[in-house]
Design a protein around this motif. Structure first.
Motif, PDB file in Angstrom:
ATOM      1  N   SER A   1      17.348 -25.510 170.192  1.00 21.12           N
ATOM      2  CA  SER A   1      17.826 -24.742 171.344  1.00 21.12           C
ATOM      3  C   SER A   1      18.802 -23.626 170.993  1.00 21.12           C
ATOM      4  O   SER A   1      19.142 -22.825 171.872  1.00 21.12           O
ATOM      5  CB  SER A   1      18.502 -25.684 172.343  1.00 21.12           C
ATOM      6  OG  SER A   1      17.605 -26.678 172.803  1.00 21.12           O
TER       7      SER A   1
ATOM      8  N   TYR B   1      28.805 -19.597 173.989  1.00 26.26           N
ATOM      9  CA  TYR B   1      27.361 -19.844 174.054  1.00 26.26           C
ATOM     10  C   TYR B   1      27.008 -20.509 175.377  1.00 26.26           C
ATOM     11  O   TYR B   1      27.776 -21.319 175.904  1.00 26.26           O
ATOM     12  CB  TYR B   1      26.982 -20.761 172.881  1.00 26.26           C
ATOM     13  CG  TYR B   1      25.599 -21.361 172.933  1.00 26.26           C
ATOM     14  CD1 TYR B   1      24.464 -20.587 172.692  1.00 26.26           C
ATOM     15  CD2 TYR B   1      25.420 -22.717 173.190  1.00 26.26           C
ATOM     16  CE1 TYR B   1      23.197 -21.151 172.718  1.00 26.26           C
ATOM     17  CE2 TYR B   1      24.150 -23.290 173.212  1.00 26.26           C
ATOM     18  CZ  TYR B   1      23.053 -22.497 172.979  1.00 26.26           C
ATOM     19  OH  TYR B   1      21.796 -23.051 173.007  1.00 26.26           O
TER      20      TYR B   1
ATOM     21  N   HIS C   1      23.286 -22.149 177.363  1.00 28.44           N
ATOM     22  CA  HIS C   1      21.868 -22.461 177.197  1.00 28.44           C
ATOM     23  C   HIS C   1      21.274 -22.871 178.536  1.00 28.44           C
ATOM     24  O   HIS C   1      21.714 -23.845 179.150  1.00 28.44           O
ATOM     25  CB  HIS C   1      21.701 -23.604 176.176  1.00 28.44           C
ATOM     26  CG  HIS C   1      20.274 -23.946 175.905  1.00 28.44           C
ATOM     27  ND1 HIS C   1      19.646 -25.011 176.500  1.00 28.44           N
ATOM     28  CD2 HIS C   1      19.350 -23.350 175.122  1.00 28.44           C
ATOM     29  CE1 HIS C   1      18.387 -25.072 176.077  1.00 28.44           C
ATOM     30  NE2 HIS C   1      18.189 -24.079 175.248  1.00 28.44           N
TER      31      HIS C   1
ATOM     32  N   SER D   1      23.185 -16.411 174.472  1.00 29.15           N
ATOM     33  CA  SER D   1      22.545 -17.122 175.576  1.00 29.15           C
ATOM     34  C   SER D   1      21.054 -17.278 175.289  1.00 29.15           C
ATOM     35  O   SER D   1      20.441 -16.409 174.671  1.00 29.15           O
ATOM     36  CB  SER D   1      22.740 -16.367 176.891  1.00 29.15           C
ATOM     37  OG  SER D   1      22.076 -17.029 177.956  1.00 29.15           O
ATOM     38  N   ARG D   2      20.490 -18.373 175.761  1.00 30.37           N
ATOM     39  CA  ARG D   2      19.044 -18.623 175.668  1.00 30.37           C
ATOM     40  C   ARG D   2      18.569 -19.077 177.039  1.00 30.37           C
ATOM     41  O   ARG D   2      19.083 -20.050 177.590  1.00 30.37           O
ATOM     42  CB  ARG D   2      18.754 -19.689 174.612  1.00 30.37           C
ATOM     43  CG  ARG D   2      17.272 -19.922 174.317  1.00 30.37           C
ATOM     44  CD  ARG D   2      17.147 -20.887 173.132  1.00 30.37           C
ATOM     45  NE  ARG D   2      15.795 -20.949 172.602  1.00 30.37           N
ATOM     46  CZ  ARG D   2      14.887 -21.851 172.936  1.00 30.37           C
ATOM     47  NH1 ARG D   2      15.175 -22.776 173.856  1.00 30.37           N
ATOM     48  NH2 ARG D   2      13.696 -21.850 172.388  1.00 30.37           N
TER      49      ARG D   2
ATOM     50  N   GLY E   1      14.629 -15.163 181.196  1.00 30.86           N
ATOM     51  CA  GLY E   1      14.408 -14.782 179.805  1.00 30.86           C
ATOM     52  C   GLY E   1      14.160 -13.304 179.606  1.00 30.86           C
ATOM     53  O   GLY E   1      14.653 -12.701 178.642  1.00 30.86           O
TER      54      GLY E   1
ATOM     55  N   CYS F   1      17.709 -11.081 180.143  1.00 36.99           N
ATOM     56  CA  CYS F   1      18.965 -11.332 179.430  1.00 36.99           C
ATOM     57  C   CYS F   1      19.558 -10.066 178.817  1.00 36.99           C
ATOM     58  O   CYS F   1      20.765  -9.811 178.929  1.00 36.99           O
ATOM     59  CB  CYS F   1      18.751 -12.378 178.329  1.00 36.99           C
ATOM     60  SG  CYS F   1      18.513 -14.056 178.942  1.00 36.99           S
TER      61      CYS F   1
ATOM     62  N   TRP G   1      13.052 -13.618 171.132  1.00 39.99           N
ATOM     63  CA  TRP G   1      12.194 -14.454 171.994  1.00 39.99           C
ATOM     64  C   TRP G   1      11.775 -15.665 171.186  1.00 39.99           C
ATOM     65  O   TRP G   1      11.388 -15.547 170.018  1.00 39.99           O
ATOM     66  CB  TRP G   1      10.977 -13.642 172.401  1.00 39.99           C
ATOM     67  CG  TRP G   1      10.121 -14.179 173.508  1.00 39.99           C
ATOM     68  CD1 TRP G   1       8.929 -14.814 173.380  1.00 39.99           C
ATOM     69  CD2 TRP G   1      10.366 -14.072 174.920  1.00 39.99           C
ATOM     70  NE1 TRP G   1       8.416 -15.112 174.614  1.00 39.99           N
ATOM     71  CE2 TRP G   1       9.276 -14.670 175.579  1.00 39.99           C
ATOM     72  CE3 TRP G   1      11.394 -13.523 175.684  1.00 39.99           C
ATOM     73  CZ2 TRP G   1       9.188 -14.747 176.968  1.00 39.99           C
ATOM     74  CZ3 TRP G   1      11.306 -13.602 177.072  1.00 39.99           C
ATOM     75  CH2 TRP G   1      10.215 -14.203 177.699  1.00 39.99           C
ATOM     76  N   ASP G   2      11.886 -16.849 171.787  1.00 39.61           N
ATOM     77  CA  ASP G   2      11.495 -18.071 171.090  1.00 39.61           C
ATOM     78  C   ASP G   2      10.776 -18.978 172.079  1.00 39.61           C
ATOM     79  O   ASP G   2      10.712 -18.669 173.276  1.00 39.61           O
ATOM     80  CB  ASP G   2      12.732 -18.761 170.506  1.00 39.61           C
ATOM     81  CG  ASP G   2      12.397 -19.699 169.353  1.00 39.61           C
ATOM     82  OD1 ASP G   2      11.193 -19.892 169.074  1.00 39.61           O
ATOM     83  OD2 ASP G   2      13.328 -20.245 168.746  1.00 39.61           O
TER      84      ASP G   2
ATOM     85  N   SER H   1      11.482 -18.608 175.913  1.00 43.22           N
ATOM     86  CA  SER H   1      12.839 -18.269 176.329  1.00 43.22           C
ATOM     87  C   SER H   1      13.270 -16.952 175.689  1.00 43.22           C
ATOM     88  O   SER H   1      12.975 -16.689 174.523  1.00 43.22           O
ATOM     89  CB  SER H   1      13.829 -19.367 175.902  1.00 43.22           C
ATOM     90  OG  SER H   1      13.722 -20.518 176.699  1.00 43.22           O
TER      91      SER H   1
ATOM     92  N   GLN I   1      16.384 -14.692 174.288  1.00 42.91           N
ATOM     93  CA  GLN I   1      17.639 -14.982 173.626  1.00 42.91           C
ATOM     94  C   GLN I   1      18.425 -13.701 173.420  1.00 42.91           C
ATOM     95  O   GLN I   1      17.846 -12.672 173.064  1.00 42.91           O
ATOM     96  CB  GLN I   1      17.396 -15.645 172.254  1.00 42.91           C
ATOM     97  CG  GLN I   1      16.573 -16.910 172.329  1.00 42.91           C
ATOM     98  CD  GLN I   1      16.185 -17.470 170.978  1.00 42.91           C
ATOM     99  OE1 GLN I   1      15.976 -18.662 170.830  1.00 42.91           O
ATOM    100  NE2 GLN I   1      16.060 -16.620 169.977  1.00 42.91           N
TER     101      GLN I   1
END
Length: 271
Positions: A28, A111, A113, A141-142, A179, A182, A200-201, A263, A265
């Motif tokens: 994460s 951070y 999440h 942030s994610r 997402g 952000c 991007w993940d 998500s 990021q």
């Protein structure tokens, strides 16, 4: 003092918290880990059950971590988990991220999440995160992007859930497709383009992890933040929501089940 106005769509039912407690810093926050130094002071905003927070604390043995959340019951679970890991450099406290109770320039890393999607003013949250970060500190942030989800099997009830989630989350005051926004919110919070690293993940759940996810949604769709809003606003009947709940359970029992959860990021440097 600014206060959160949005309703947390998922709520803090056991079906939600237990699923969140399966998250780790590796799955994460991998985009952040290489930037962490052993002596860093870290703030985890919206820490939930604290599993990610504890992983971060283990990476800063000469530093410290504060986990903040708006719900005291989940903070107690987080504290118990950290104690079970033998971590002494971690504390938890109740916060409202719209007005963080910390001095300017306090943390090396701030951070969050899966938080900005659930708040009424994500730009204000990022401004506060930026304020309490040290000069040259990191704000990260994610955030999931629900319109980008992909899953199998493609049950019509799950497709209907995705449609309803958009309506419910937005009515509750959030942005389910956070997402993709952000990097825009970071600009609006005062960061220059060269200070923002946007990536991007994606989680991909299969097998037992996908089944855990299906069990979670089998329960959480029946909680007030989803069912209550959907029925009150006329988006769906309670009967339909319960059919979708059962479909989540059926979905998770398919041997080929999978879900991809993309998500966005951001990793921002404070100038």
């Amino acid at each position: 003092m600014a206060q959160e106005r949005a309703v947390y769509t998922h709520g803090h039912h056991a079906s939600v918290v237990q699923d969140h407690a399966r998250r780790t810093a590796q799955d994460s926050a991998s985009f952040l880990l290489q930037h962490i130094q052993p002596n860093h002071k870290i703030l985890d905003v919206g820490c939930g059950p604290g599993t990610i927070t504890a992983d971060l604390a283990a990476l800063v043995p000469q530093g410290s971590v504060i986990g903040g959340d708006a719900v005291e019951s989940v903070l107690q679970q987080a504290s118990d988990f950290a104690e079970s890991r033998g971590l002494s450099n971690i504390t938890f406290q109740k916060i409202d991220a719209n007005a963080l109770p910390f001095e300017d320039n306090t943390f090396d890393i701030v951070y969050c999440h899966q938080v900005l999607q659930h708040v009424s003013d994500p730009v204000q949250i990022l401004k506060e995160m930026r304020r309490v970060a040290k000069p040259a500190g990191i704000i990260a942030s994610r955030e999931a992007d629900y319109k980008s989800f992909a899953w199998y099997p493609e049950l019509p009830e799950i497709t209907r859930w995705a449609e309803l989630y958009q309506q419910v989350a937005k009515t509750n005051g959030g942005e389910p497709n956070a997402g993709r926004y952000c990097h825009v919110w970071a600009r609006q919070a005062g960061f220059e383009p060269f200070q923002i690293d946007a990536t991007w993940d994606c989680w991909r759940y299969v097998g037992q992890r996908a089944r855990h996810f299906s069990i979670s949604w089998n329960g959480r769709i029946l909680q007030p933040g989803f069912l209550g809003t959907a029925v009150r606003e006329g988006f769906a009947t309670e009967e339909e929501i319960r059919r979708i709940s059962e479909a989540w359970k059926k979905w998770g029992e398919d041997e080929d089940v999978f879900i991809a959860i993309p998500s966005g990021q951001i990793l921002c440097r404070k100038g």
